[in-house]
Design a protein around this motif. Structure first.
Motif, PDB file in Angstrom:
ATOM      1  N   LEU A 272       0.838  -1.210   0.000  1.00  0.00           N
ATOM      2  CA  LEU A 272       0.000   0.000   0.000  1.00  0.00           C
ATOM      3  C   LEU A 272       0.865   1.250   0.000  1.00  0.00           C
ATOM      4  CD1 LEU A 272      -2.764  -1.023   2.557  1.00  0.00           C
ATOM      5  CD2 LEU A 272      -3.041  -0.713   0.089  1.00  0.00           C
ATOM      6  N   THR A 273       1.963   1.207   0.741  1.00  0.00           N
ATOM      7  CA  THR A 273       2.882   2.334   0.806  1.00  0.00           C
ATOM      8  C   THR A 273       3.515   2.599  -0.559  1.00  0.00           C
ATOM      9  OG1 THR A 273       3.337   1.872   3.129  1.00  0.00           O
ATOM     10  CG2 THR A 273       4.959   3.168   1.979  1.00  0.00           C
ATOM     11  N   ALA A 274       3.870   1.531  -1.267  1.00  0.00           N
ATOM     12  CA  ALA A 274       4.492   1.684  -2.582  1.00  0.00           C
ATOM     13  C   ALA A 274       3.502   2.177  -3.629  1.00  0.00           C
ATOM     14  CB  ALA A 274       5.108   0.354  -3.017  1.00  0.00           C
ATOM     15  N   LEU A 275       2.224   1.824  -3.486  1.00  0.00           N
ATOM     16  CA  LEU A 275       1.215   2.188  -4.485  1.00  0.00           C
ATOM     17  C   LEU A 275       0.621   3.578  -4.296  1.00  0.00           C
ATOM     18  CD1 LEU A 275      -0.745  -1.174  -4.744  1.00  0.00           C
ATOM     19  CD2 LEU A 275       0.820  -0.187  -6.441  1.00  0.00           C
ATOM     20  N   ASP A 276       0.470   4.014  -3.061  1.00  0.00           N
ATOM     21  CA  ASP A 276      -0.242   5.259  -2.776  1.00  0.00           C
ATOM     22  C   ASP A 276       0.689   6.243  -2.080  1.00  0.00           C
ATOM     23  OD1 ASP A 276      -1.930   7.290  -1.988  1.00  0.00           O
ATOM     24  OD2 ASP A 276      -3.435   5.977  -1.101  1.00  0.00           O
ATOM     25  N   HIS A 277       1.068   7.299  -2.800  1.00  0.00           N
ATOM     26  CA  HIS A 277       2.006   8.287  -2.272  1.00  0.00           C
ATOM     27  C   HIS A 277       1.449   8.978  -1.028  1.00  0.00           C
ATOM     28  CE1 HIS A 277       5.237  11.180  -2.309  1.00  0.00           C
ATOM     29  NE2 HIS A 277       4.352  12.157  -2.258  1.00  0.00           N
ATOM     30  N   GLY A 278       0.172   9.304  -1.019  1.00  0.00           N
ATOM     31  CA  GLY A 278      -0.447   9.974   0.136  1.00  0.00           C
ATOM     32  C   GLY A 278      -0.426   9.080   1.373  1.00  0.00           C
ATOM     33  N   PHE A 279      -0.758   7.815   1.173  1.00  0.00           N
ATOM     34  CA  PHE A 279      -0.743   6.855   2.283  1.00  0.00           C
ATOM     35  C   PHE A 279       0.683   6.728   2.830  1.00  0.00           C
ATOM     36  CE2 PHE A 279      -0.246   2.458   3.789  1.00  0.00           C
ATOM     37  CZ  PHE A 279      -1.216   2.433   4.776  1.00  0.00           C
ATOM     38  N   CYS A 280       1.642   6.651   1.929  1.00  0.00           N
ATOM     39  CA  CYS A 280       3.042   6.529   2.326  1.00  0.00           C
ATOM     40  C   CYS A 280       3.486   7.743   3.138  1.00  0.00           C
ATOM     41  CB  CYS A 280       3.922   6.368   1.093  1.00  0.00           C
ATOM     42  SG  CYS A 280       5.657   6.111   1.467  1.00  0.00           S
ATOM     43  N   SER A 281       3.100   8.923   2.694  1.00  0.00           N
ATOM     44  CA  SER A 281       3.480  10.143   3.397  1.00  0.00           C
ATOM     45  C   SER A 281       2.888  10.183   4.796  1.00  0.00           C
ATOM     46  CB  SER A 281       3.028  11.357   2.589  1.00  0.00           C
ATOM     47  OG  SER A 281       3.401  12.542   3.241  1.00  0.00           O
ATOM     48  N   ARG A 282       1.605   9.815   4.923  1.00  0.00           N
ATOM     49  CA  ARG A 282       0.962   9.797   6.243  1.00  0.00           C
ATOM     50  C   ARG A 282       1.631   8.785   7.170  1.00  0.00           C
ATOM     51  NH1 ARG A 282      -3.361  10.211   2.900  1.00  0.00           N
ATOM     52  NH2 ARG A 282      -3.930   8.033   3.099  1.00  0.00           N
TER      53      ARG A 282
END
Length: 113
Positions: free
Chosen positions: A13-23
């Protein structure tokens, strides 16, 4: 097995979604991954200092997730380095007056009766 799956899912999920990774990177997760999942030093409050990731699969998944989070937020790396340094200080043996490590130091623990 479940821990490995959860950590692998979080990494994907972190690799796919930049916003999720940032949070995730700017929250408590990077520090908790290192302090609780990967490296845990026993202390007076918790004498059983074993990390949550015991098998190589879960450890690999946790390190992978931590690398992804630190790549997203390099500033968080300073917190991780600070944590590693505090763990190093906590795990060093006491020093003798000449500055050499006292490997035979016996910790005295007073017990309540």
């Amino acid at each position: 097995v479940y821990l490995t799956g959860v950590l692998t899912l979080a990494a994907r999920l972190t690799a796919l979604d930049h916003g999720f990774c940032s949070r995730m990177a700017h929250g408590p997760l990077p520090r908790r991954l290192l302090a609780e999942f990967l490296i845990k030093v026993p202390n007076g409050m918790e004498p059983e200092g074993e990390p949550l990731c015991q098998d190589s699969g879960s450890r690999d998944a946790a390190w992978h997730l931590l690398r992804l989070l630190l790549a997203e937020a390099p500033a968080v790396g300073g917190d991780v380095v600070e944590l590693v340094n505090s763990l190093l200080r906590a795990s060093r043996p006491p020093l003798l007056p000449d500055g050499s490590p006292d490997w035979e130091h016996r910790v005295e623990v007073s017990r309540r009766r």
